[in-house]
Design a protein around this motif. Structure first.
Motif, short mmCIF file in Angstrom:
data_model
loop_
_atom_site.label_atom_id
_atom_site.label_comp_id
_atom_site.label_asym_id
_atom_site.label_seq_id
_atom_site.Cartn_x
_atom_site.Cartn_y
_atom_site.Cartn_z
N CYS A 41 -6.36 7.53 0.95
CA CYS A 41 -6.18 6.43 1.91
C CYS A 41 -6.83 6.80 3.24
N SER A 91 -0.48 7.14 0.95
CA SER A 91 -0.64 6.01 1.88
C SER A 91 -0.38 6.48 3.30
N CYS A 175 0.54 -1.49 -5.06
CA CYS A 175 -0.23 -1.75 -3.84
C CYS A 175 0.58 -2.68 -2.95
N CYS A 217 -5.47 -2.73 -5.68
CA CYS A 217 -5.43 -2.79 -4.21
C CYS A 217 -5.24 -4.24 -3.76
N SER A 219 -5.22 -6.72 0.07
CA SER A 219 -5.45 -6.76 1.51
C SER A 219 -5.27 -8.19 2.01
N ASP A 277 -10.42 -0.12 -3.29
CA ASP A 277 -9.89 -0.49 -1.97
C ASP A 277 -10.61 -1.74 -1.48
N SER A 279 -11.00 -3.96 2.32
CA SER A 279 -10.70 -3.98 3.75
C SER A 279 -11.40 -5.18 4.40
N ALA A 319 -11.46 5.12 -0.96
CA ALA A 319 -10.72 4.47 0.13
C ALA A 319 -11.69 4.06 1.22
#
Length: 367
Positions: A41, A91, A175, A217, A219, A277, A279, A319
């Protein structure tokens, strides 16, 4: 406020200029003193503090904090401090004021790292490894949310040894993400549960899984005009991402797209890799995905188009994180065991790179 108390000499510092090598095909800046095992992470510090700090948790049981200083065409990265759990760190999360970091570990605890005093204190306990940790800052309360493989979601007031709330889940937490007033949790068995955090955390609704394979994952993304959470991106082990609105004006607003795939040995075969991941860019609202194929890609979800794909790195990208200003993209390179122990090579090192990204992440429709 002075993070880490003093500004004396520090270990592991170094200037790096970008240079193309086989382990760095993108000419990106290399973070000095990376972990000894795969990074699980990465999180950049919040906008509340002016400097860039990057925190990373690793399978070597450590959490590290680097200071990132951009100077012209060079970037200086300094390993400021590190702390250790009794198991891999899965995490990390920052407090909103940037003075504390929260960590979740396979040792069944979550801890709070006070960066001013360098104290590292246990704040949470579970019956199994803790997979996720998030800071919640509400107008009437603040707490830490932990999600575990013991099938519970717990909320911790830092002044008490006992959780202020425990929510039983149908399965293990795989997640999670928090953008107040919304939290989302993805579980084993492809469960997705949305929570609303106003007044106190409570379940908002369960969502029918849009992907057919295990979630890796998740987000949350904002409505950029209203600056409030509108939906989420969910990545799976099958090289696919779902874009899902909590309350879609039109069902067609929800869609999935393929990513982190490559042509196999024959034209009819595709190699499919996990999305490790996701983002979202803090300014543009575009997103990055990082994959087991050793590539990262930038996407504009509104224009439904890919903005960029990186060169292929030597190992998986495990990550990633954008800094608060949105001009740096950090990504970690290391083996994620997606091909089993046969492909593990102790000779291959782990890396964290910093990629300059502000222009590349601009949405397609804003020329």
């Amino acid at each position: 406020m002075s993070l880490f108390g003093t500004t004396g000499s520090s270990f592991g510092s170094g200037f790096t200029t970008a240079a193309t090598t086989s382990h760095n095909p993108m000419n990106d800046f290399e973070v000095q003193s990376p972990p000894d095992d795969t990074v699980s992470c990465l999180r950049f510090s919040p906008a509340a503090i002016p400097n860039n700090f990057l925190v990373g948790g690793s399978w070597d049981n450590n959490v590290r904090c680097w200071e990132i200083l951009a100077q012209g065409n060079t970037v200086q990265t300094t390993l400021r401090a590190q702390q250790m759990h009794q198991g891999p760190v899965l995490s990390v999360a920052w407090s909103d004021d940037g003075t504390k970091v929260f960590t979740a570990s396979c040792d069944k605890t979550a801890k709070m790292w006070d960066l001013n005093s360098n104290q590292f204190l246990q704040i949470a306990q579970h019956e199994a490894p803790v997979k996720t940790v998030h800071w919640i800052k509400a107008p009437n309360y603040s707490c830490v949310m932990t999600g575990s493989w013991d099938k519970t979601l717990k909320f911790w007031d830092l002044r008490s040894a006992n959780p202020m709330m425990t929510i039983q889940l149908p399965e293990r937490v795989y997640c999670a993400d928090v953008v107040y007033p919304m939290a989302i949790v993805g579980t084993a068995g492809r469960g997705i549960i949305i929570y609303q955090l106003q007044n106190q955390p409570q379940e908002f609704k369960k969502i029918e899984p849009p992907l057919k394979y295990q979630h890796r994952c998740v987000s949350i993304f904002n409505d950029m005009k209203k600056n409030e959470p509108a939906g989420f991106a969910l990545g799976s082990i099958e090289g696919r991402v779902a874009i899902q609105y909590v309350q879609a004006a039109n069902p067609k607003d929800n869609f999935t797209f393929k990513c982190h795939r490559s042509n196999g040995a024959s034209s009819s075969v595709h190699d499919i890799y996990a999305v490790n991941d996701i983002s979202f860019h803090p300014i543009h609202g575009t997103l990055a995905t990082a994959g087991s194929d050793g590539r990262f890609s930038y996407w504009d979800k509104d224009a439904r188009t890919k903005l960029k794909t990186s060169e292929q790195l030597e190992q998986s990208i495990s990550a990633c994180s954008f800094n608060a200003r949105g001009d740096l993209y950090a990504y970690a390179v290391g083996y994620d065991w997606s091909k089993g122990h046969e492909y593990y090579s102790p000779q291959k090192k782990n890396f964290i790179f910093l990629h300059s990204c502000f222009e590349e992440m601009k949405p397609r429709n804003k020329k």
